[in-house]
Write an enzyme that holds these catalytic residues in place. Structure first.
Site, PDB file in Angstrom:
ATOM      1  N   SER A 407      47.151 -25.566   2.646  1.00  0.00           N
ATOM      2  CA  SER A 407      46.159 -24.586   2.206  1.00  0.00           C
ATOM      3  C   SER A 407      46.698 -23.169   2.329  1.00  0.00           C
ATOM      4  O   SER A 407      46.019 -22.226   1.934  1.00  0.00           O
ATOM      5  CB  SER A 407      44.891 -24.702   3.055  1.00  0.00           C
ATOM      6  OG  SER A 407      45.176 -24.355   4.399  1.00  0.00           O
ATOM      7  N   HIS A 428      44.221 -29.493  -1.519  1.00  0.00           N
ATOM      8  CA  HIS A 428      43.737 -29.141  -0.178  1.00  0.00           C
ATOM      9  C   HIS A 428      42.426 -29.850   0.106  1.00  0.00           C
ATOM     10  O   HIS A 428      41.366 -29.437  -0.378  1.00  0.00           O
ATOM     11  CB  HIS A 428      43.577 -27.628  -0.057  1.00  0.00           C
ATOM     12  CG  HIS A 428      43.036 -27.187   1.261  1.00  0.00           C
ATOM     13  ND1 HIS A 428      42.175 -26.122   1.404  1.00  0.00           N
ATOM     14  CD2 HIS A 428      43.213 -27.686   2.521  1.00  0.00           C
ATOM     15  CE1 HIS A 428      41.864 -25.969   2.679  1.00  0.00           C
ATOM     16  NE2 HIS A 428      42.466 -26.911   3.374  1.00  0.00           N
ATOM     17  N   GLU A 440      40.384 -28.252  -3.015  1.00  0.00           N
ATOM     18  CA  GLU A 440      40.942 -27.119  -3.745  1.00  0.00           C
ATOM     19  C   GLU A 440      42.259 -27.553  -4.372  1.00  0.00           C
ATOM     20  O   GLU A 440      43.164 -28.010  -3.664  1.00  0.00           O
ATOM     21  CB  GLU A 440      41.173 -25.930  -2.813  1.00  0.00           C
ATOM     22  CG  GLU A 440      39.884 -25.278  -2.320  1.00  0.00           C
ATOM     23  CD  GLU A 440      40.148 -24.139  -1.350  1.00  0.00           C
ATOM     24  OE1 GLU A 440      39.529 -23.080  -1.506  1.00  0.00           O
ATOM     25  OE2 GLU A 440      40.972 -24.311  -0.430  1.00  0.00           O
ATOM     26  N   ASN A 478      39.865 -20.530   2.855  1.00  0.00           N
ATOM     27  CA  ASN A 478      40.519 -19.900   4.003  1.00  0.00           C
ATOM     28  C   ASN A 478      40.692 -18.393   3.809  1.00  0.00           C
ATOM     29  O   ASN A 478      40.674 -17.622   4.777  1.00  0.00           O
ATOM     30  CB  ASN A 478      41.866 -20.562   4.276  1.00  0.00           C
ATOM     31  CG  ASN A 478      41.703 -21.924   4.920  1.00  0.00           C
ATOM     32  OD1 ASN A 478      40.611 -22.304   5.339  1.00  0.00           O
ATOM     33  ND2 ASN A 478      42.774 -22.690   4.986  1.00  0.00           N
TER      34      ASN A 478
END
Length: 574
Positions: A407, A428, A440, A478
């Site tokens: 990620s 991800h 993701e 994130n």
């Protein structure tokens, strides 16, 4: 002669006032809604036509309609002079004994009570965000509050189905600063055209288990209200992340104030429901080649979770570990997780049996040669990942998709190492992979449309929602989550910060499933520190800088839930 029932009034029909009016009507109250803006009255009138329960409200711009009110909720903007003026007006209109409830989230309730002229009758319902059914609220009394007024407020909270919670002024203010900083960063991300507005909301809702995405929440709060709060926070703190993003300023100037006006980051119909753009898929496009056989490289938590998900979806899956013993231990752990899933009612016994039969392990990479998809889930080290992808390139069949579960590291670097960059992308998953619905998909520089289409179809087969992002450290979740967590840790620089109180304020005030410190413990402080370091390297902004407190806890081996001690101990969380 039949006596008319007492009235419950709501003064100010913005985001908070309209929400409370709808909840009061649904619980059977005879409600009078007051607002000076005829456009607002018409909007609320349209939206309350479809109420399924309770009497329709009376909507007017004349406060005299409150002349027989037993209780009045004041929900005008959170400006001291405005609230004092409205409350003084109510004491002149409402009969003696009418209980007055202010919805201030930041002002002194005692000061408002005194200014109203009826300090014994005034209390507060403190919401940090506009209320929704069954949410938490803080009841605020003062030393002047009468027992009768206190009992009346208790009954009101029960009638509305709200949950009373203790937040406190200082933790509440901290929670507001943390969450509004996160919301502002989401607007800044939207400005960059990195991904679409709905993708940002979907990613944060599914990736963090939030009740709504950041742009949805801003629309519900009201963009003008959010702009005012951010402007005040920036004035008081000087923090760059709290300066209202240019897009937010532009939308406010254009009158796109959110749900209450029918348009903000999203658009809303006459009943306040979100209008979604139609899906853009080409109905004539040929379906992508399906993924039928999967390999997962790694034996850690994420590798095991991904393998469990693919096996439950009916896909033969080989787990490639560094040794036979590690692979067999990983399969045992997956088997135990599948058994727990049966006990929780997530899957059937038959599904568990089938999934166990589809799982195998290997210790040599040659086992991936016949797979349609290979997912790398080894340690977050770019050198190790590049080396692995360099091996996978010539080893895998020509049509094999290659994915990295990173990620925060460069997908493009991984792709460059294997010589077949068009078939490489980031994938991800979120931990725990069997429970979290988001994936993701990081699109590297050379990733083809066909690769993205096959990856999307694969995620759909798993029952996951896929969001496609350009290759960049942190993707969406994130990128927005870790500055917020970092801001929370930096609050510890203040001598009066209470970790448990801040967690509770975020949970109760904004409906988050867990506060920032509990979330850090759940992620793992070592993992959080590594991600913060990589994001700081990628972006350089102070908001991404790892905190000294986080570094010290990791150095001491206090890694969060997995060690039993982090910011909060296991005993306190249980």
């Amino acid at each position: 002669m039949t006596q008319r029932p007492p009235v419950t009034g709501v003064v100010g029909l913005g985001a908070v006032g309209e929400a409370l009016l709808r909840m009061l009507c649904a619980s059977g109250h005879h409600v009078v809604g007051i607002d000076r803006d005829t456009e607002v009255l018409e909007r609320v009138r349209r939206r309350t036509k479809t109420l399924e329960a309770g009497p329709a409200p009376t909507l007017t711009d004349d406060p005299a309609a409150l002349d027989r009110a037993a209780l009045v909720i004041e929900a005008v903007p959170d400006v001291n002079a405005t609230k004092e003026r409205v409350l003084r007006g109510l004491t002149g209109t409402c009969p003696d004994g009418t209980v007055l409830v202010t919805t201030t989230s930041a002002l002194s309730v005692a000061r408002l009570a005194i200014a109203s002229g009826r300090p014994a009758d005034l209390l507060a319902l403190r919401f940090l965000a506009p209320p929704v059914p069954h949410c938490c609220v803080e009841q605020v009394r003062t030393s002047m509050t009468s027992p009768t007024a206190a009992r009346t407020l208790d009954r009101l909270v029960a009638d509305l189905g709200l949950r009373s919670a203790r937040v406190g002024a200082r933790p509440g203010a901290d929670a507001v600063a943390l969450v509004y900083g996160y919301l502002n960063r989401a607007v800044a991300l939207c400005e960059q055209d990195y991904v679409g507005r709905e993708d940002i909301d979907t990613a944060m809702r599914l990736g963090c288990g939030l009740p709504e995405g950041p742009l949805e929440l801003l629309d519900r709060i009201g963009l003008d209200t959010a702009h005012t709060v951010l402007t005040d926070l920036h004035r008081r703190t000087g923090a760059a992340d709290l300066r209202p993003a240019a897009l937010l300023t532009d939308l406010v100037a254009a009158g796109r104030l959110g749900r209450k006006k029918g348009a903000g980051f999203h658009t809303y119909d006459d009943l306040g429901r979100t209008e979604r753009a139609p899906a853009g898929a080409d109905p004539d496009a040929a379906p992508p080649a399906p993924v039928r056989r999967v390999a997962v490289i790694g034996s850690g938590t994420m590798a095991r979770g991904i393998a469990e998900v693919t096996a439950v979806a009916g896909l033969p899956t080989v787990l490639v570990a560094r040794s036979r013993a590690k692979g067999e231990a990983a399969l045992d752990t997956i088997g135990a997780s599948l058994t727990r899933a049966v006990r929780r009612g997530r899957i059937s016994v038959a599904t568990r049996t089938a999934a166990n039969g589809l799982l195998s392990c290997a210790e040599h990479l040659s086992a991936v040669g016949d797979r349609d998809l290979v997912i790398e889930a080894i340690a977050e080290d770019i050198t190790a990942k590049r080396s692995l992808f360099g091996t996978l390139g010539p080893l895998c069949a020509p049509g094999t998709l290659l994915a990295t579960a990173t990620s925060s590291l460069s997908v493009t670097e991984c792709a460059a190492a294997c010589g077949r960059g068009g078939q490489v992308l980031g994938m991800h998953f979120f931990n725990p992979a069997p429970d979290m619905r988001l994936v993701e998909l990081g699109r590297a520089r050379d990733t083809t449309d066909e690769t993205v289409a096959r990856a999307r179809a694969f995620c759909a087969r798993l029952g996951k929602t896929a969001i496609v992002c350009p290759d960049r450290a942190g993707f969406i979740v994130n990128h927005l989550l870790f500055p917020y967590l970092g801001d929370a840790v930096r609050l510890l620089e203040r001598h009066d910060t209470d970790i448990e109180e801040i967690d509770a304020a975020v949970e109760h005030g904004f409906g988050h499933p867990m506060g920032p410190f509990t979330l850090l413990d759940t992620i793992g402080l070592d993992i959080a520190l590594a991600i913060q370091r990589r994001l700081h390297t990628a972006f350089g902004a102070p908001g991404y800088a790892p905190s000294r407190e986080l570094e010290l806890l990791v150095a001491a081996g206090r890694l969060g839930r997995k060690t039993g001690h982090g910011f909060r101990t296991a005993a306190r969380r249980s």
